[in-house]
Design an enzyme around this catalytic site. Structure first.
Site, PDB file in Angstrom:
ATOM      1  N   ILE A 116      12.349  -9.871 -19.477  1.00 18.84           N
ATOM      2  CA  ILE A 116      12.696  -8.860 -20.814  1.00 18.84           C
ATOM      3  C   ILE A 116      13.884  -9.434 -21.305  1.00 18.84           C
ATOM      4  O   ILE A 116      14.326  -9.618 -20.747  1.00 18.84           O
ATOM      5  CB  ILE A 116      12.175  -7.378 -19.855  1.00 18.84           C
ATOM      6  CG1 ILE A 116      11.404  -7.121 -18.920  1.00 18.84           C
ATOM      7  CG2 ILE A 116      13.191  -6.646 -20.868  1.00 18.84           C
ATOM      8  CD1 ILE A 116      10.459  -6.196 -20.141  1.00 18.84           C
ATOM      9  N   CYS A 144       1.064  -0.990  -0.161  1.00 21.87           N
ATOM     10  CA  CYS A 144       0.189  -0.067  -0.281  1.00 21.87           C
ATOM     11  C   CYS A 144       0.437   1.525   0.336  1.00 21.87           C
ATOM     12  O   CYS A 144       2.285   1.775  -0.259  1.00 21.87           O
ATOM     13  CB  CYS A 144      -1.096  -0.319   0.987  1.00 21.87           C
ATOM     14  SG  CYS A 144      -1.943  -1.289   1.184  1.00 21.87           S
ATOM     15  N   ILE A 152      -4.436  -7.646  -1.545  1.00 17.04           N
ATOM     16  CA  ILE A 152      -3.066  -8.938  -1.193  1.00 17.04           C
ATOM     17  C   ILE A 152      -3.938 -10.362  -0.521  1.00 17.04           C
ATOM     18  O   ILE A 152      -4.517 -11.014  -0.647  1.00 17.04           O
ATOM     19  CB  ILE A 152      -1.815  -8.652  -1.408  1.00 17.04           C
ATOM     20  CG1 ILE A 152      -1.084  -7.064  -2.075  1.00 17.04           C
ATOM     21  CG2 ILE A 152      -1.039 -10.187  -1.018  1.00 17.04           C
ATOM     22  CD1 ILE A 152      -0.879  -8.216  -3.482  1.00 17.04           C
ATOM     23  N   SER A 164      10.803 -12.168  -5.968  1.00 17.03           N
ATOM     24  CA  SER A 164      12.546 -11.286  -6.811  1.00 17.03           C
ATOM     25  C   SER A 164      13.776 -11.493  -6.170  1.00 17.03           C
ATOM     26  O   SER A 164      13.435 -12.448  -5.488  1.00 17.03           O
ATOM     27  CB  SER A 164      12.059  -9.497  -6.569  1.00 17.03           C
ATOM     28  OG  SER A 164      13.744  -9.840  -7.049  1.00 17.03           O
ATOM     29  N   GLY A 165      14.511 -12.167  -7.016  1.00 15.84           N
ATOM     30  CA  GLY A 165      15.740 -12.736  -6.607  1.00 15.84           C
ATOM     31  C   GLY A 165      16.986 -12.026  -6.292  1.00 15.84           C
ATOM     32  O   GLY A 165      18.042 -12.170  -6.109  1.00 15.84           O
ATOM     33  N   ASN A 211       2.145  -0.607   5.344  1.00 15.12           N
ATOM     34  CA  ASN A 211       2.751  -0.889   3.968  1.00 15.12           C
ATOM     35  C   ASN A 211       3.182  -1.602   4.400  1.00 15.12           C
ATOM     36  O   ASN A 211       4.842  -1.712   4.438  1.00 15.12           O
ATOM     37  CB  ASN A 211       3.432   0.534   3.051  1.00 15.12           C
ATOM     38  CG  ASN A 211       4.073   0.247   2.014  1.00 15.12           C
ATOM     39  OD1 ASN A 211       3.402  -1.233   1.163  1.00 15.12           O
ATOM     40  ND2 ASN A 211       4.877   0.898   2.345  1.00 15.12           N
ATOM     41  N   GLY A 212       3.034  -3.398   3.526  1.00 16.55           N
ATOM     42  CA  GLY A 212       3.690  -4.291   3.285  1.00 16.55           C
ATOM     43  C   GLY A 212       3.228  -5.517   3.547  1.00 16.55           C
ATOM     44  O   GLY A 212       1.957  -5.198   3.295  1.00 16.55           O
ATOM     45  N   ASP A 228      -3.246  -9.381   7.285  1.00 15.10           N
ATOM     46  CA  ASP A 228      -1.615  -9.373   8.920  1.00 15.10           C
ATOM     47  C   ASP A 228      -2.264  -7.806   9.036  1.00 15.10           C
ATOM     48  O   ASP A 228      -1.612  -8.201  10.210  1.00 15.10           O
ATOM     49  CB  ASP A 228      -0.476  -9.560   7.903  1.00 15.10           C
ATOM     50  CG  ASP A 228      -0.850  -8.851   6.729  1.00 15.10           C
ATOM     51  OD1 ASP A 228      -1.539  -8.532   5.975  1.00 15.10           O
ATOM     52  OD2 ASP A 228       0.269  -9.291   5.841  1.00 15.10           O
TER      53      ASP A 228
END
Length: 618
Positions: A296, A2, A50, A369-370, A73-74, A95
């Protein structure tokens, strides 16, 4: 995921709507504001739904006892285990409510210690009249704060504070000097005077008086990365190779699984490199259906990882989507960057990161993501060559090193490339590497060598008029772990500077600009603590980094498929500035324009740009 904002002071409610709605891109699914009875505290929230997508989980949210009001946020990844420790009847399965009631039961500081997640939190205690702000341990989620027209303000992005009608945008020249050195502005600084970033793993408390005045505490650490490193190096694990690889793989599986909890579609970025491949392999093990993956591709040689990502995706059996972009597609993002980042940010990989986020958002709302493997497992080239080079350089007098450095810089980088190619000694951009080595050759110490290696500009105060470059985590050695060797020190400094200030800033802004939540499993703080207990030989072997992560990946993807040079996730900005972007850059760097603006020394800037477009420097 958020966007949050707040105003504390007299008549705070007057501008909370405007400030909150500046963050609509971070939360297009809902909005909410809350104002205290005395109208001195106003909190705003934009929601990207989410977990528990029902309206009952909207924010701002008030605790069951009515004492606390929260915006955050998170994601709290251990919210389900925390939920089992609460005695209050919860109204939602979110959560958010678990976080709120955990604070209500244990108090703010104790609750922080229990959280595993990425977050920026603002919670107001109506009894003590205190506002608490906190940011997650590694720095995945941003939080800005400052005072505007006598009111304390905070927001997920700088644009929230700038949206206040009485905000004065005064450029901080010292922060601009830091930007010229690092290509980003490190926390706690921001581009505007009077506005700060809350640093990772910090919290602050604000006391609100009855007349609306505020007493703001100095930000404090609740998790100290320096102490984590010192403890880890002192208590190194004593296990054989197989057992330690098994243990790390098990831990990564758990962290990935916790980040796959979602009530909306979820996928992953896949470059085909080791870190993203590791995350996707673990995801596929925990999924009964093919994981959605995204990459990409670019036509320019040296900048296209899509072919590798496609091969890895096929081997792992993911549902893969790729998009090949033209230089025009990539350059079309440039006019949007000032809005996405709010302050100067010069990592060129921001462009493909935005484009892959934009593509992924067409299919999913959450993407893993890594990022993080390089910082904690020795993945950057400097981690395994800088120490060797320093040992040799330090044997020579500095005066001799200065002479050799000047000689090495006489031929331009492109001239070195041609000379070495004729001699049959050509490697990947050897001229650039020689010039880089010449730049750091005069260093007085290993830490100065690291500072020079990570600097885009060596003397930014000469470029920025009336500036004085502030101290930072690299230059203040009291924040360096006491028992770290040069390699460990480089990894530590990367993790507390480059990672939160550049990498995670890039990922957060690029993904949230298109309302996509990005999660980073390798940055689980318990996994980070474990990584620091790994003996260095599990990270660097045979002159190469990330040994243990690669061993795990090779269990899922053939080594032959992964064997290729490490490449970055960037764009050929150097070629563009010499070609299609040349006129655009020339106009921006016009001497008269720079002189009128009054921030940069025009002659020095033009000299740098001319050397670049001529090929003398990259």
């Amino acid at each position: 995921m958020c966007g949050i904002a707040g105003i504390i002071g007299a008549n705070s409610f007057e501008n909370i709507d405007r400030v909150t709605d500046s963050l609509e891109h971070r939360g297009p699914d809902g909005r909410g504001v809350w104002t205290s009875d005395d109208r001195l505290v106003s909190l705003g929230h934009r929601r990207l739904s989410i977990i528990d997508t029902s309206v009952s989980a909207n924010q701002p949210m008030t605790s069951a006892d009515g004492r606390y009001c929260l915006v955050f946020n998170g994601e709290i990844y251990n919210f389900q285990s925390l939920r089992s420790n609460l005695s209050v009847d919860l109204r939602t399965s979110s959560d958010t409510e678990v976080l709120l009631e955990t604070v209500a039961r244990f108090g703010f500081q104790e609750a922080l210690q229990k959280l595993n997640g990425m977050f920026a939190i603002a919670i107001y205690d109506r009894i003590t009249r205190q506002l608490h702000l906190a940011r997650d341990r590694i720095g995945e989620k941003p939080l800005y704060f400052g005072v505007v027209d006598g009111s304390f303000m905070f927001g997920s992005e700088l644009k929230a504070i700038a949206a206040h009608p009485r905000f004065t945008a005064t450029i901080d020249r010292n922060s601009l000097a830091l930007f010229m050195r690092y290509n980003c502005i490190p926390a706690p600084y921001s581009i505007y005077s009077g506005v700060s970033k809350l640093q990772a793993a910090h919290y602050l408390t604000l006391k609100v008086a009855e007349n609306g005045s505020q007493d703001v505490s100095v930000p404090k650490l609740y998790w100290d990365a320096k102490q984590v490193v010192e403890y880890g190096l002192k208590h190194q694990l004593k296990m054989d190779d197989t057992d330690l690889v098994n243990e790390l793989e098990s831990r990564i599986q758990s962290t990935v699984a916790s980040r796959m909890v979602s009530d909306v579609p979820l996928g992953a970025f896949l470059s085909g490199g080791y870190d993203s491949t590791l995350v996707v392999a673990m995801m596929q093990q925990h999924s009964s259906t093919p994981v959605r993956t995204f990459s990409i591709g670019m036509e320019e040689a040296g900048y296209n990882e899509a072919v590798h990502a496609k091969a890895v995706a096929a081997h792992l059996g993911t549902q893969h989507t790729e998009l090949y972009i033209s230089p025009a597609d990539a350059m079309s993002v440039i006019p949007k960057l000032h809005s996405i980042y709010c302050e100067p940010f010069a990592d060129s990989s921001q462009i493909p990161t935005y484009l892959v986020s934009q593509m992924a958002r067409e299919h999913v709302t959450v993407a893993l993501s890594g990022d993080g493997g390089d910082e904690f497992f020795a993945g950057y080239n400097r981690h395994f060559w800088a120490q060797r080079v320093w040992k040799k350089l330090s044997l020579l007098p500095r005066s001799l090193r200065r002479i050799l450095a000047r000689l090495a810089k006489i031929p331009a980088a492109n001239q070195w490339n041609k000379l070495l190619a004729v001699a049959g000694l050509s490697t990947d951009l050897p001229g650039d590497k020689l010039h880089k080595l010449a730049t750091v050759a005069h260093a007085k110490s290993a830490i100065e060598m690291y500072h020079l290696l990570t600097s885009n500009c060596q003397k930014p105060e000469l470029l920025i008029r009336r500036s004085s470059e502030p101290q930072d985590m690299i230059t203040v050695n009291t924040r360096h772990p006491a028992n770290a060797d040069f390699v460990d020190l480089m990894m530590y400094l990367d993790s507390v500077t480059y990672l939160p200030d550049d990498i995670l800033t890039k990922v957060d802004r690029a993904s949230m600009a298109v309302s996509l939540e990005a999660r980073v499993p390798l940055l689980d703080h318990e996994l980070v603590e474990f990584a620091w207990r790994l003996p260095q030989r599990f990270k660097i072997r045979s002159g190469k980094g990330k040994w243990i992560l690669k061993e795990i990946v090779h269990r899922h993807v053939p080594e032959s498929m992964m064997r290729r040079p490490k490449t970055g996730f960037g764009v050929p900005i150097d070629k563009w500035l010499r070609g299609p972007l040349r006129k655009w850059a020339d106009d921006l760097l016009d001497r008269d324009r720079l002189e009128a603006e009054g921030y940069f020394e025009p002659e020095l800037v033009r000299e740098m740009f001319d050397r670049h477009v001529s090929g003398k420097e990259q």
